[in-house]
Design an enzyme around this catalytic site. Sequence first.
Site, PDB file in Angstrom:
ATOM      1  N   SER A   1       0.825  -1.206   0.000  1.00  0.00           N
ATOM      2  CA  SER A   1       0.000   0.000   0.000  1.00  0.00           C
ATOM      3  C   SER A   1       0.860   1.258   0.000  1.00  0.00           C
ATOM      4  CB  SER A   1      -0.943   0.001   1.217  1.00  0.00           C
ATOM      5  OG  SER A   1      -0.291   0.358   2.419  1.00  0.00           O
TER       6      SER A   1
ATOM      7  N   PRO B   1      -1.127   3.701   4.037  1.00  0.00           N
ATOM      8  CA  PRO B   1      -2.270   3.832   3.127  1.00  0.00           C
ATOM      9  C   PRO B   1      -3.291   2.720   3.308  1.00  0.00           C
ATOM     10  CG  PRO B   1      -0.249   4.364   1.978  1.00  0.00           C
ATOM     11  CD  PRO B   1       0.163   3.844   3.333  1.00  0.00           C
ATOM     12  N   TYR B   2      -2.845   1.489   3.523  1.00  0.00           N
ATOM     13  CA  TYR B   2      -3.792   0.396   3.766  1.00  0.00           C
ATOM     14  C   TYR B   2      -4.707   0.732   4.939  1.00  0.00           C
ATOM     15  CZ  TYR B   2      -5.627  -3.635   6.189  1.00  0.00           C
ATOM     16  OH  TYR B   2      -6.458  -4.464   6.880  1.00  0.00           O
ATOM     17  N   ALA B   3      -4.098   1.084   6.085  1.00  0.00           N
ATOM     18  CA  ALA B   3      -4.899   1.374   7.272  1.00  0.00           C
ATOM     19  C   ALA B   3      -5.821   2.564   7.034  1.00  0.00           C
ATOM     20  CB  ALA B   3      -3.980   1.636   8.465  1.00  0.00           C
TER      21      ALA B   3
ATOM     22  N   THR C   1      -7.205   3.406   4.255  1.00  0.00           N
ATOM     23  CA  THR C   1      -8.367   3.001   3.455  1.00  0.00           C
ATOM     24  C   THR C   1      -9.449   2.400   4.338  1.00  0.00           C
ATOM     25  OG1 THR C   1      -7.564   0.753   2.914  1.00  0.00           O
ATOM     26  CG2 THR C   1      -6.939   2.548   1.411  1.00  0.00           C
TER      27      THR C   1
END
Length: 332
Positions: free
Chosen positions: A82, A140-142, A144
Amino acid sequence: MKVLIAGGAGYIGSTVASACLDRGVTPVLLDKGVTGRREFTEGRTLYEGDIADGPLVDRIFAEHPDIGAVVHCAALIVVPDSVADPIGYYRANVAASLEFVGHLLRNGCHRLVFSSSASIYRAGADLTVDEESPLAPLSPYARTKAVCEEMFADIAAGTPLRVLSLRYFNPVGADPRLRTGLQLPRPSHALGRMILAAEEGVPFRITGTDYPTRDGSGLRDYIHVWDLAAAHLAALDAFDGLFADGTRSLAINLGTGTGTTVRELLATFNEVSDRPVEAVEAGRRPGDSAGACSRGDRALRLLGWRPELSLAEGIRDSLRWAAVRPTVLDEG
């Protein structure tokens, strides 16, 4: 009752589907096959495609009008990936989810159980969090996941949608009957890398040794994936009651309440495995954090759920799955 499981060919989604089948609940799977596996869908109803595909979602509901709820597990989840591809992660995890919830509302489906993540929290000094802890996603993953939760809450406030966000801590293990398990041949999380190290006869790399934990390595709350699956069934059972007072959106943590450092995880792994591994130290990975573990009893109070399986059982089931995975999955 039928339940639509988005991402139903993946690790979590397929395990939830197995638990549903064991309980007499019929899962209907939607998966576009990025990381999901067809082998996990054998004997189950599968629709191949994207959650953002409106005509496909319409067809699913037309052919299964008795779908009563949706479990949304469809997402990309690898933190370093991510960081390298934030656009891809926002497109897959946020933009597609926005389209998906619109399709659900159009088809009269108002019950949504969302697979969220405890990585959205900012942990306190003791590295514990509850559902009221401040949010500060570090990758970025978290982000999202946090964005999706806020987006769903906004939509629920103005529509018939009701959304329950289950904030997972760190899943390990496999379906105890070995119908499904972690599908990635080279996983990026700590336990997966330990298993690879044991298989390849190389040391395990502890990535990050200067975190503010009791031994400097990252701390996680490891929960058996079968316990996670049971929590989803409890959530489906309790869903309407959770929102009877007019609440439109709600979050519940799914963890054990026990923090385990990477070094402690390795020590338990070496107790369980017949191929113990040594460790070497390395720097932090992009997007990683010190970690956190769950505190509080909201899941017990609201769902009547508590984890039953130990970390050692999770490691043991992961090793059992790794041994049979080549015979279950076509990795050619």
